[in-house]
Scaffold this motif. Structure first.
Motif, PDB file in Angstrom:
ATOM      1  N   GLU A  85       0.816  -1.231   0.000  1.00 43.14           N
ATOM      2  CA  GLU A  85       0.000   0.000   0.000  1.00 43.14           C
ATOM      3  C   GLU A  85       0.848   1.280   0.000  1.00 43.14           C
ATOM      4  O   GLU A  85       0.688   2.140  -0.868  1.00 43.14           O
ATOM      5  N   ASP A  86       1.758   1.401   0.967  1.00 38.27           N
ATOM      6  CA  ASP A  86       2.541   2.642   1.073  1.00 38.27           C
ATOM      7  C   ASP A  86       3.461   2.822  -0.133  1.00 38.27           C
ATOM      8  O   ASP A  86       3.607   3.924  -0.666  1.00 38.27           O
ATOM      9  N   HIS A  87       4.059   1.695  -0.562  1.00 37.31           N
ATOM     10  CA  HIS A  87       4.962   1.761  -1.715  1.00 37.31           C
ATOM     11  C   HIS A  87       4.207   2.235  -2.964  1.00 37.31           C
ATOM     12  O   HIS A  87       4.676   3.106  -3.701  1.00 37.31           O
ATOM     13  N   LEU A  88       3.013   1.677  -3.187  1.00 38.99           N
ATOM     14  CA  LEU A  88       2.220   2.075  -4.362  1.00 38.99           C
ATOM     15  C   LEU A  88       1.780   3.530  -4.250  1.00 38.99           C
ATOM     16  O   LEU A  88       1.746   4.258  -5.245  1.00 38.99           O
ATOM     17  N   ASN A  89       1.432   3.966  -3.044  1.00 37.40           N
ATOM     18  CA  ASN A  89       1.069   5.373  -2.854  1.00 37.40           C
ATOM     19  C   ASN A  89       2.233   6.292  -3.216  1.00 37.40           C
ATOM     20  O   ASN A  89       2.048   7.325  -3.856  1.00 37.40           O
ATOM     21  N   GLU A  90       3.440   5.895  -2.769  1.00 42.76           N
ATOM     22  CA  GLU A  90       4.618   6.730  -3.053  1.00 42.76           C
ATOM     23  C   GLU A  90       4.897   6.763  -4.562  1.00 42.76           C
ATOM     24  O   GLU A  90       5.190   7.811  -5.114  1.00 42.76           O
ATOM     25  N   LEU A  91       4.807   5.599  -5.221  1.00 46.69           N
ATOM     26  CA  LEU A  91       5.003   5.568  -6.675  1.00 46.69           C
ATOM     27  C   LEU A  91       3.982   6.461  -7.359  1.00 46.69           C
ATOM     28  O   LEU A  91       4.289   7.196  -8.290  1.00 46.69           O
TER      29      LEU A  91
END
Lengths: 217, 328
Positions: A27-33
């Motif tokens: 979740e957080d990684h995709l948000n950052e991307l």
């Protein structure tokens, strides 16, 4: 070790359960991307859908793959929102159409199902390969599946290769300029960032090949 | 806010609590709907989009405006279950118009919903709003729905209220889209609740040209300039595309993006009025305030609609919604 030649309902359920877990972890990684090229919500939106899907798996088991994928698709469509909800939902609905009334699906059927999913996604999203979208992971994976049918690969081998093709396709999105979706507003500045949709699509293939591998043991 | 997960729901509850005579929040369907159903059957109007752009769209629900709005998660389009519930609420037998901003998610989710509702026997018509002229004509498909959306909702809402049929209301809505253009600038990046930090870094002495809503960067970045120069930037492309030099009447909308002080908004509005008059165009109606926003962005979107007598009359017709209220 027994050779698995067909996708079954328990495998499909294991696959999407593992995909849900993976999406929630990402979740957080995709948000950052997504913040780099869009609005920073791709991870949260997909995670909402993943949680809704996990909850829905507690209900009675489906009688066919078609029913299972239709239910999963409608759950995603009505819980994710944005373009990704409609696109992932369409993918699952297309898998449902091709596997209607079937309790198992061999490589040939799964390859047709993913080919139909690609067609549905490209039609709805009006995206082509190279536009820096999830199509850039899905398209090479489907091409790999079609080649595997020609080569008479086994199911695990075929989806392992498809997953590898999705990973390569996803990595290539870093060098692309976005031409569809939120990322397209950034023009050239979208270059240098991997597409979040292609990343989550790669995870869909990764968890599918993992599930086939798991059921092979 | 209390928590990122509950901010949208708490906003919707607060909006309904503040305007109980006009709207209600249907929490089960997650839509905002008119409190009182129309006394006569009329064409229904619905819209929807990502939250974070308040008061759009829920603030335009009410008499003479939308019949229902579908708020999505932050900067995320609503889902078909919301859109279908809103459609059923808005349908009084004369069909429903979907007012869709040209964002991929909205186009897809409203499109999927329209297909399903048509199968259920409800007549659906769609208008795609793409008044954003910050993208060149060569990238026409990227043009977003911005401030023109509010004018479509107001004017088509009045047409539906006066008894026009679905084809007529749709035609009015399309006329508003064809004759409106928007352009935006921003001086910072907004902070989405879940990310918790600005989406991107913006040096203090610079600003983005060609922004939309949803926390996207603009097309280009410039060193800070005067308010006079910013007024020129906002007016340049719309004036060109609408051929504003030839003595036209316009409806002018200047919206802050969430953190823009009124003193700045009215300063800009005054400068834009002057510049319009200097090229022979008169802004005969003006709306200045927060009408389409992007969370806590500091910036503006300027919208210009070339209005004929009929569009002006429909604009002036009564509306009773949380964010627009006059004539009733």
């Amino acid at each position: 070790m027994s050779m698995v030649t067909e996708l079954t309902i328990p495998m499909a359920q294991n696959w999407l359960s593992e995909f849900c877990k993976a999406v929630i972890e990402l979740e957080d990684h995709l948000n950052e991307l997504d913040a780099a090229v869009g609005d920073g919500e791709h991870g949260s939106n997909l995670s909402n859908g993943a949680r809704a899907l996990q909850e829905s798996f507690k209900g009675p088991q489906s009688k066919s793959l078609g029913e299972f994928f239709e239910f999963a698709g409608m759950t995603i469509i009505n819980s994710v929102g944005g373009a990704s909800g409609a696109l992932y939902g369409t993918l699952l609905l297309r898998l449902s159409d091709v596997t209607a009334n079937k309790t198992t699906a061999n490589l040939n059927i799964m390859s047709q199902a993913f080919d139909s999913a690609l067609e549905g996604i490209m039609e709805l999203g009006r995206a082509k390969p190279g536009d820096k979208t999830l199509v850039d992971a899905l398209h090479p994976a489907v091409s790999s599946l079609i080649a595997s049918v020609q080569n008479s690969d086994d199911l695990l081998g075929a989806f392992t290769k498809a997953c590898h093709a999705a990973e390569l396709g996803c990595a290539k999105t870093a060098q692309m300029e976005a031409r569809k979706g939120r990322g397209s507003y950034q023009g050239e500045r979208s270059i240098g960032h991997v597409d979040p949709g292609a990343t989550s699509m790669t995870s869909l293939f990764k968890t599918l090949s993992n599930s086939i591998d798991f059921f092979s043991k | 806010m209390n928590a990122p997960e509950s901010v949208v729901t708490e906003y919707l509850r607060g909006l309904a609590a503040s305007h109980p005579e006009v709207i209600e929040f249907n929490s089960e369907a997650r839509i905002v709907q008119r409190k009182l159903l129309p006394t006569q059957p009329k064409v229904g109007l619905i819209s929807g989009g990502g939250s974070g752009c308040e008061p759009m769209h829920s603030g335009y629900v009410g008499f003479g405006g939308l019949d229902a709005a579908c708020p999505g998660e932050i900067f995320t389009s609503p889902v078909p279950s919301q859109i279908m519930a809103a459609t059923e609420r808005a349908d009084s037998g004369k069909g429903v118009l979907y007012i869709i901003k040209n964002f991929g998610g909205e186009v897809m989710n409203f499109g999927l919903s329209a297909e399903i509702m048509k199968r259920k026997g409800i007549e659906i018509s769609k208008v795609i709003v793409n008044d954003d002229c910050s993208f060149p004509i060569s990238h026409f498909d990227r043009r977003r729905g911005l401030g023109g959306t509010i004018l479509v909702e107001k004017i088509a809402g009045a047409a539906a209220q006066r008894g026009d049929n679905l084809a007529q209301v749709t035609s009015i809505a399309k006329r508003v889209v064809a004759n409106s253009r928007s352009f935006g600038v921003a001086f910072n990046s907004c902070t989405t609740p879940k990310l918790g930090h600005p989406n991107f870094e913006m040096p203090e002495d610079e600003f983005d040209i060609g922004v939309g809503i949803g926390g996207d960067r603009g097309h280009s970045r410039s060193k800070m300039v005067s308010a006079d120069k910013i007024a020129e930037i906002l007016i340049e492309q719309p004036a060109l595309e609408l051929d504003l030099a030839s003595g036209k009447k316009i409806i002018f909308l200047l919206s802050g993006l969430g953190s823009t002080p009124s003193i700045e908004l009215y300063t800009l509005s005054g400068l834009i009025h002057e510049k319009l008059e200097s090229i022979g165009t008169k802004a005969v109606r003006s709306l200045v305030g927060n009408f389409i926003t992007s969370l806590d962005s500091f910036g503006v979107i300027a919208t210009f609609l070339v209005a004929d007598e009929e569009l002006l009359e429909l604009y002036d017709a009564p509306i009773d919604s949380p964010a627009l209220r006059w004539g009733k």
